[in-house]
Design a protein around this motif. Sequence first.
Motif, PDB file in Angstrom:
ATOM      1  N   LYS A 141     -61.286 -89.220  34.376  1.00 13.06           N
ATOM      2  CA  LYS A 141     -62.101 -90.135  35.175  1.00 13.06           C
ATOM      3  C   LYS A 141     -63.246 -89.406  35.861  1.00 13.06           C
ATOM      4  N   LYS A 142     -62.965 -88.242  36.426  1.00 10.98           N
ATOM      5  CA  LYS A 142     -64.020 -87.465  37.095  1.00 10.98           C
ATOM      6  C   LYS A 142     -65.070 -87.003  36.098  1.00 10.98           C
ATOM      7  N   GLY A 143     -64.629 -86.616  34.916  1.00  8.35           N
ATOM      8  CA  GLY A 143     -65.571 -86.177  33.886  1.00  8.35           C
ATOM      9  C   GLY A 143     -66.519 -87.293  33.478  1.00  8.35           C
ATOM     10  N   LEU A 144     -65.982 -88.490  33.277  1.00 15.66           N
ATOM     11  CA  LEU A 144     -66.827 -89.638  32.922  1.00 15.66           C
ATOM     12  C   LEU A 144     -67.808 -89.957  34.041  1.00 15.66           C
ATOM     13  N   TYR A 145     -67.325 -89.941  35.278  1.00 19.55           N
ATOM     14  CA  TYR A 145     -68.181 -90.209  36.435  1.00 19.55           C
ATOM     15  C   TYR A 145     -69.300 -89.173  36.523  1.00 19.55           C
ATOM     16  N   PHE A 146     -68.947 -87.907  36.386  1.00 16.37           N
ATOM     17  CA  PHE A 146     -69.926 -86.827  36.492  1.00 16.37           C
ATOM     18  C   PHE A 146     -70.975 -86.925  35.384  1.00 16.37           C
ATOM     19  N   LYS A 147     -70.533 -87.220  34.175  1.00 11.41           N
ATOM     20  CA  LYS A 147     -71.455 -87.342  33.047  1.00 11.41           C
ATOM     21  C   LYS A 147     -72.433 -88.491  33.277  1.00 11.41           C
ATOM     22  N   GLU A 148     -71.940 -89.629  33.742  1.00 11.18           N
ATOM     23  CA  GLU A 148     -72.811 -90.767  34.027  1.00 11.18           C
ATOM     24  C   GLU A 148     -73.782 -90.452  35.163  1.00 11.18           C
ATOM     25  N   GLN A 181     -77.821 -90.522  34.992  1.00 10.30           N
ATOM     26  CA  GLN A 181     -78.650 -91.285  35.928  1.00 10.30           C
ATOM     27  C   GLN A 181     -79.697 -90.402  36.583  1.00 10.30           C
ATOM     28  N   LYS A 182     -79.290 -89.233  37.024  1.00  8.44           N
ATOM     29  CA  LYS A 182     -80.182 -88.349  37.775  1.00  8.44           C
ATOM     30  C   LYS A 182     -81.151 -87.575  36.883  1.00  8.44           C
ATOM     31  N   LEU A 183     -80.709 -87.182  35.693  1.00  8.60           N
ATOM     32  CA  LEU A 183     -81.521 -86.320  34.840  1.00  8.60           C
ATOM     33  C   LEU A 183     -81.989 -86.990  33.550  1.00  8.60           C
ATOM     34  N   GLY A 184     -81.476 -88.180  33.271  1.00 13.74           N
ATOM     35  CA  GLY A 184     -81.768 -88.836  32.002  1.00 13.74           C
ATOM     36  C   GLY A 184     -83.240 -89.065  31.729  1.00 13.74           C
ATOM     37  N   GLY A 185     -84.014 -89.333  32.757  1.00 13.93           N
ATOM     38  CA  GLY A 185     -85.438 -89.582  32.558  1.00 13.93           C
ATOM     39  C   GLY A 185     -86.293 -88.338  32.653  1.00 13.93           C
ATOM     40  N   ASN A 186     -85.688 -87.211  32.892  1.00 10.92           N
ATOM     41  CA  ASN A 186     -86.435 -85.970  33.052  1.00 10.92           C
ATOM     42  C   ASN A 186     -86.843 -85.438  31.681  1.00 10.92           C
ATOM     43  N   ARG A 187     -88.137 -85.188  31.497  1.00 14.27           N
ATOM     44  CA  ARG A 187     -88.625 -84.754  30.179  1.00 14.27           C
ATOM     45  C   ARG A 187     -88.123 -83.362  29.792  1.00 14.27           C
ATOM     46  N   HIS A 188     -87.607 -82.611  30.745  1.00 15.21           N
ATOM     47  CA  HIS A 188     -87.099 -81.278  30.454  1.00 15.21           C
ATOM     48  C   HIS A 188     -85.643 -81.300  29.975  1.00 15.21           C
ATOM     49  N   VAL A 189     -84.960 -82.408  30.124  1.00 14.85           N
ATOM     50  CA  VAL A 189     -83.557 -82.518  29.713  1.00 14.85           C
ATOM     51  C   VAL A 189     -83.503 -83.196  28.355  1.00 14.85           C
ATOM     52  N   LYS A 190     -83.063 -82.446  27.373  1.00 19.09           N
ATOM     53  CA  LYS A 190     -82.985 -82.973  26.011  1.00 19.09           C
ATOM     54  C   LYS A 190     -81.758 -83.857  25.840  1.00 19.09           C
ATOM     55  N   GLU A 191     -80.598 -83.394  26.322  1.00 17.42           N
ATOM     56  CA  GLU A 191     -79.374 -84.178  26.165  1.00 17.42           C
ATOM     57  C   GLU A 191     -78.322 -83.740  27.178  1.00 17.42           C
ATOM     58  N   ILE A 192     -77.396 -84.654  27.430  1.00 15.53           N
ATOM     59  CA  ILE A 192     -76.228 -84.381  28.274  1.00 15.53           C
ATOM     60  C   ILE A 192     -75.031 -84.821  27.452  1.00 15.53           C
ATOM     61  N   ARG A 193     -74.128 -83.899  27.203  1.00 11.91           N
ATOM     62  CA  ARG A 193     -72.982 -84.241  26.364  1.00 11.91           C
ATOM     63  C   ARG A 193     -71.756 -83.484  26.827  1.00 11.91           C
ATOM     64  N   GLY A 194     -70.597 -83.940  26.386  1.00 15.28           N
ATOM     65  CA  GLY A 194     -69.377 -83.246  26.720  1.00 15.28           C
ATOM     66  C   GLY A 194     -68.191 -84.185  26.760  1.00 15.28           C
ATOM     67  N   VAL A 195     -67.030 -83.590  27.004  1.00 15.67           N
ATOM     68  CA  VAL A 195     -65.779 -84.325  27.096  1.00 15.67           C
ATOM     69  C   VAL A 195     -65.090 -83.931  28.395  1.00 15.67           C
TER      70      VAL A 195
END
Length: 104
Positions: A63-70, A74-88
């Motif tokens: 649950k914490k992992g899903l929350y942290f990933k989301e 939210q915080k970095l998704g629109g940043n042009r320097h961040v290509k992707e956020i992934r993980g389990v």
Amino acid sequence: MTLAKPLAGGLPIGAVLVTERIASSINYGDHGSTFAGSPLVCSAALAVFDKISKPDFLSSVSKKGLYFKELLKQKLGGNRHVKEIRGVEMCIRDSIYIYNVDIR
């Protein structure tokens, strides 16, 4: 496979996992470790294992992992320097690319 510090909650301990074939070829004294496991550290490792092996703990990690990933999305998704956020679960990584940054 080698394992280390997380086994004892950050205290110095190490472990190695081998197949039965490899284990049968290792004799007493063949394998040593800088962090061979004092009674204190081994007790800590047993406490960590007891804690993380409980289903409620593992569920909370998911649950914490899903929350942290989301939250990262939210915080970095629109940043042009961040290509992707992934993980389990809590093993999350991001790919950040910085182009032509003036650091003066």
